[in-house]
Design an enzyme around this catalytic site. Structure first.
Site, mmCIF file in Angstrom:
data_model
loop_
_atom_site.group_PDB
_atom_site.id
_atom_site.type_symbol
_atom_site.label_atom_id
_atom_site.label_comp_id
_atom_site.label_asym_id
_atom_site.label_seq_id
_atom_site.Cartn_x
_atom_site.Cartn_y
_atom_site.Cartn_z
ATOM 1 N N VAL A 1 -38.719 42.409 -3.413
ATOM 2 C CA VAL A 1 -38.698 41.038 -2.881
ATOM 3 C C VAL A 1 -39.122 40.044 -3.962
ATOM 4 O O VAL A 1 -38.489 39.005 -4.159
ATOM 5 C CB VAL A 1 -39.611 40.900 -1.640
ATOM 6 C CG1 VAL A 1 -39.675 39.449 -1.179
ATOM 7 C CG2 VAL A 1 -39.113 41.773 -0.496
ATOM 8 N N THR B 1 -43.498 40.564 4.908
ATOM 9 C CA THR B 1 -43.395 40.603 6.366
ATOM 10 C C THR B 1 -44.753 40.961 6.960
ATOM 11 O O THR B 1 -45.325 42.005 6.623
ATOM 12 C CB THR B 1 -42.316 41.621 6.789
ATOM 13 O OG1 THR B 1 -41.097 41.220 6.183
ATOM 14 C CG2 THR B 1 -42.156 41.670 8.298
ATOM 15 N N GLU C 1 -38.561 36.440 4.261
ATOM 16 C CA GLU C 1 -37.303 36.751 3.565
ATOM 17 C C GLU C 1 -36.339 37.450 4.525
ATOM 18 O O GLU C 1 -36.769 38.193 5.401
ATOM 19 C CB GLU C 1 -37.575 37.615 2.325
ATOM 20 C CG GLU C 1 -38.364 38.906 2.560
ATOM 21 C CD GLU C 1 -37.507 40.107 2.870
ATOM 22 O OE1 GLU C 1 -36.276 40.004 2.739
ATOM 23 O OE2 GLU C 1 -38.068 41.149 3.259
ATOM 24 N N PHE C 2 -35.041 37.183 4.324
ATOM 25 C CA PHE C 2 -33.995 37.845 5.123
ATOM 26 C C PHE C 2 -32.995 38.485 4.167
ATOM 27 O O PHE C 2 -31.788 38.287 4.282
ATOM 28 C CB PHE C 2 -33.314 36.840 6.058
ATOM 29 C CG PHE C 2 -34.276 36.190 7.027
ATOM 30 C CD1 PHE C 2 -34.696 36.866 8.165
ATOM 31 C CD2 PHE C 2 -34.784 34.928 6.779
ATOM 32 C CE1 PHE C 2 -35.614 36.282 9.052
ATOM 33 C CE2 PHE C 2 -35.695 34.335 7.658
ATOM 34 C CZ PHE C 2 -36.109 35.016 8.795
ATOM 35 N N GLU D 1 -30.906 44.951 1.219
ATOM 36 C CA GLU D 1 -30.715 45.676 -0.040
ATOM 37 C C GLU D 1 -29.242 45.829 -0.358
ATOM 38 O O GLU D 1 -28.438 46.129 0.523
ATOM 39 C CB GLU D 1 -31.366 47.061 0.038
ATOM 40 C CG GLU D 1 -32.852 47.007 -0.198
ATOM 41 C CD GLU D 1 -33.451 48.395 -0.411
ATOM 42 O OE1 GLU D 1 -34.483 48.675 0.196
ATOM 43 O OE2 GLU D 1 -32.865 49.185 -1.185
ATOM 44 N N LYS E 1 -39.158 36.387 11.863
ATOM 45 C CA LYS E 1 -38.847 37.513 10.977
ATOM 46 C C LYS E 1 -38.883 38.846 11.745
ATOM 47 O O LYS E 1 -37.939 39.636 11.711
ATOM 48 C CB LYS E 1 -39.848 37.537 9.821
ATOM 49 C CG LYS E 1 -39.858 38.799 9.009
ATOM 50 C CD LYS E 1 -38.570 38.983 8.259
ATOM 51 C CE LYS E 1 -38.501 40.366 7.644
ATOM 52 N NZ LYS E 1 -37.402 40.529 6.729
ATOM 53 N N ASN F 1 -35.443 41.321 12.808
ATOM 54 C CA ASN F 1 -35.241 42.733 12.464
ATOM 55 C C ASN F 1 -35.233 43.615 13.706
ATOM 56 O O ASN F 1 -34.422 44.539 13.823
ATOM 57 C CB ASN F 1 -36.323 43.202 11.484
ATOM 58 C CG ASN F 1 -35.931 42.917 10.042
ATOM 59 O OD1 ASN F 1 -34.875 42.332 9.773
ATOM 60 N ND2 ASN F 1 -36.769 43.318 9.104
ATOM 61 N N CYS G 1 -37.493 48.557 6.073
ATOM 62 C CA CYS G 1 -37.763 47.383 6.921
ATOM 63 C C CYS G 1 -37.655 47.662 8.414
ATOM 64 O O CYS G 1 -38.631 47.480 9.146
ATOM 65 C CB CYS G 1 -36.815 46.256 6.536
ATOM 66 S SG CYS G 1 -36.949 45.830 4.795
HETATM 67 C C1 UGA Z 1 -32.798 44.571 6.734
HETATM 68 C C2 UGA Z 1 -32.211 43.265 7.299
HETATM 69 O O1 UGA Z 1 -30.792 43.385 7.440
HETATM 70 C C3 UGA Z 1 -32.549 42.070 6.393
HETATM 71 O O2 UGA Z 1 -32.101 40.865 6.975
HETATM 72 C C4 UGA Z 1 -34.073 42.011 6.210
HETATM 73 O O3 UGA Z 1 -34.444 40.943 5.361
HETATM 74 C C5 UGA Z 1 -34.544 43.309 5.608
HETATM 75 O O4 UGA Z 1 -34.205 44.388 6.505
HETATM 76 C C6 UGA Z 1 -36.039 43.198 5.411
HETATM 77 O O5 UGA Z 1 -36.768 43.040 6.387
HETATM 78 O O6 UGA Z 1 -36.487 43.148 4.251
HETATM 79 P P1 UGA Z 1 -31.950 46.374 4.940
HETATM 80 O O7 UGA Z 1 -33.055 47.249 5.450
HETATM 81 O O8 UGA Z 1 -31.792 46.211 3.475
HETATM 82 O O9 UGA Z 1 -32.116 44.866 5.528
HETATM 83 O O10 UGA Z 1 -30.599 46.995 5.440
HETATM 84 P P2 UGA Z 1 -29.523 46.776 6.598
HETATM 85 O O11 UGA Z 1 -28.226 46.552 5.948
HETATM 86 O O12 UGA Z 1 -29.970 45.796 7.589
HETATM 87 O O13 UGA Z 1 -29.497 48.224 7.263
HETATM 88 C C7 UGA Z 1 -30.630 48.818 7.870
HETATM 89 C C8 UGA Z 1 -30.259 50.156 8.481
HETATM 90 O O14 UGA Z 1 -29.427 49.976 9.629
HETATM 91 C C9 UGA Z 1 -29.465 51.087 7.553
HETATM 92 O O15 UGA Z 1 -29.906 52.403 7.708
HETATM 93 C C10 UGA Z 1 -28.028 50.944 8.046
HETATM 94 O O16 UGA Z 1 -27.238 52.063 7.754
HETATM 95 C C11 UGA Z 1 -28.266 50.792 9.531
HETATM 96 N N1 UGA Z 1 -27.141 50.109 10.243
HETATM 97 C C12 UGA Z 1 -26.848 48.812 9.972
HETATM 98 C C13 UGA Z 1 -26.438 50.798 11.214
HETATM 99 O O17 UGA Z 1 -26.700 51.995 11.502
HETATM 100 N N2 UGA Z 1 -25.429 50.150 11.896
HETATM 101 C C14 UGA Z 1 -25.124 48.860 11.639
HETATM 102 O O18 UGA Z 1 -24.196 48.323 12.306
HETATM 103 C C15 UGA Z 1 -25.831 48.169 10.653
#
Ligand code: UGA
Length: 447
Positions: A17, A123, A151-152, A155, A204, A208, A260
């Site tokens: 971050v 967070t 932050e939003f 990765e 936030k 999530n 997260c």
């Molecule tokens: C997440 C949020 O999307 C961000 O907005 C937030 O800022 C971040 O956490 C944080 O709090 O720092 P991230 O953990 O990088 O981001 O990844 P995501 O793309 O959101 O995916 C999270 C998990 O959900 C992954 O395991 C992904 O495979 C899974 N996922 C996502 C699903 O199983 N189905 C979906 O439709 C979307």
């Protein structure tokens, strides 16, 4: 830049971050000094090596070298910056609460002459701002302002998320502090949500938790699709076109992971519980997610009977594609379950390099090496290159040609046509044996 020069922004924590935030603010034209407690990390950043994997970050840091500096000295940051961003880790404790010790360390270290405003990016539970203010006052730093600016960033697409945000949330106790932080984002075309500190902290956590809820919801719909003959991919498409629902975060799969969602859902549940409210829905979201990782075992048993002595290839280990991050990845629980069933686990990922997480599993250098001689190939992370495994060469190399697709990455018809049995998530299932559905039945001999 000399030591006496003012850096507009100071950042505590050169983690994911902190580095993304610092590099992006520098790109927007601000002068940024980033502080970390780990000497090797600072040395490596000064030498131009970025110790984390994020698309485009290394180039962004390089491009903004003249506006970015790195230091070990807390005094230097506090003296030079007007806004001090806190970007330290807040991992879960054993009780599921957020561990705020890194934040308290930052406060303890702040020099007595600090005049800057603290901006919380990490967070944190609702109420943290109040506690920080009380701690500052107790240290005679009551004049230090406080702003919550969560932050939003996700990765793999963090730079885009920063530069083109859906919104910027700013919660402050005093208007001038809010305006000072808002001014940093002036050049971005986005919606500004200016609110109180408690609400900013909650936005936030609730964001999530809501996204995680959508995932658990679609995963349960997928599980019902499996027993009723519907196809969750079609269902999600049909639902997502309703503008009130939207299509994001409706991809059924093997459960959410990462640093997260699991942590923040649990932190919100604990926060509610500690405040006297039982957050029933989040309990289910967490439970559904845990069970989802394990459903693969049942699908393997359906085809292979028992798993003792069977070789299972785990394809993809990271919690999602585009990252090397293994934190709370479904692969870890799944590997442990398979090993407990007596299976031999051969794992592969293009970038994630497990240390202890997959103890007992063998690591393969390539996906093809992982599937050679395997009784099943399980897709855990949606790496696009895995689609290339649907071919005759791989079919012939496997002991049993079976794909269990935890991400619905492959086209079921193409996989079956290529001679594999296929099990997706929430998709019409394969026949009971590991044989392709499209194969002609043996001609009946007429007597
Ligand atoms: C997440 C949020 O999307 C961000 O907005 C937030 O800022 C971040 O956490 C944080 O709090 O720092 P991230 O953990 O990088 O981001 O990844 P995501 O793309 O959101 O995916 C999270 C998990 O959900 C992954 O395991 C992904 O495979 C899974 N996922 C996502 C699903 O199983 N189905 C979906 O439709 C979307």
């Amino acid at each position: 830049m000399g030591d006496t020069d003012k850096a507009g922004i100071g950042i505590f924590g050169a983690g994911w971050v902190g580095l993304v935030t610092g590099a992006c603010f520098a790109e927007l034209g601000h002068t940024v000094v980033i502080r970390d407690v780990v000497p090797e990390r600072i040395e490596s950043l000064r030498a131009g090596r970025v110790p984390i994997h994020e698309e485009g970050l290394e180039q962004l840091i390089e491009r903004n070298r003249d506006r970015l500096s790195f230091t070990l000295g807390v005094g230097e940051v506090a003296a030079r910056a007007e806004l001090l961003f806190v970007c330290v880790g807040t991992p879960p404790t054993y009780s599921g609460d957020a561990d705020l010790s890194a934040i308290w360390t930052v406060l303890d270290e702040l020099p007595a002459e600090t005049r800057a405003t603290l901006v919380m990016k990490s967070t944190v539970p609702v109420g943290t701002g109040d506690k920080v203010r009380a701690a500052l006052e107790a240290r005679g730093l009551g004049h230090v302002g406080y702003v919550s600016n969560p932050e939003f960033l996700s990765e793999g697409r963090a730079l885009r998320d920063f530069m083109q945000p859906d919104r910027v949330v700013i919660g402050a106790y005093a208007e001038p502090d809010a305006l000072a932080v808002a001014a940093l984002y002036d050049s971005l075309d986005t919606e500004l949500v200016q609110t109180d500190v408690h609400s900013a902290e909650m936005i936030k956590l609730a964001s999530n938790a809501f996204l995680a809820t959508r995932i658990s919801f679609i995963n349960e719909i997928a599980n019902v699709c499996e027993v009723t003959g519907a196809d969750v991919e079609e269902v999600a498409r049909g639902m997502g076109l309703d503008r009130r629902i939207g299509s994001h975060f409706l991809r059924a799969g093997i459960g959410y992971g990462g640093s997260c969602f699991p942590k923040d859902v649990s932190a919100l549940k604990q926060l509610a519980g500690n405040s006297g409210y039982h957050f029933q829905l989040l309990n289910s979201v967490i439970e559904v997610n845990e069970l989802q990782k394990r459903r693969v075992v049942g699908k393997l048993k359906k085809h292979l009977g028992h798993l003792a002595g069977r070789r299972v290839a785990l394809l993809g280990l990271a919690y999602k594609a585009g990252t090397d991050d293994l934190r709370e990845a479904s692969s870890i629980v799944l590997a442990a379950r398979l090993l407990a069933e007596g299976a031999e686990v051969v794992a592969w990922d293009p970038v994630a390099r497990p240390r202890d997480e997959l103890r007992g599993a063998t690591l393969a250098a390539t996906a093809r090496e992982a599937v050679a001689g395997a009784d099943a190939a399980v897709i855990v992370t949606e790496w696009p290159e895995l689609r290339e495994l649907v071919c005759e060469e791989v079919r012939a190399a496997m002991r049993t040609p079976l794909f269990v697709d935890g991400r619905n990455l492959l086209d079921p018809l193409a996989v079956r046509a290529a001679g594999f049995a296929y099990e997706g998530v929430g998709r019409p299932t394969s026949p009971f044996s590991a044989l392709p559905e499209t194969e002609e039945p043996e001609p009946r001999v007429r007597r």
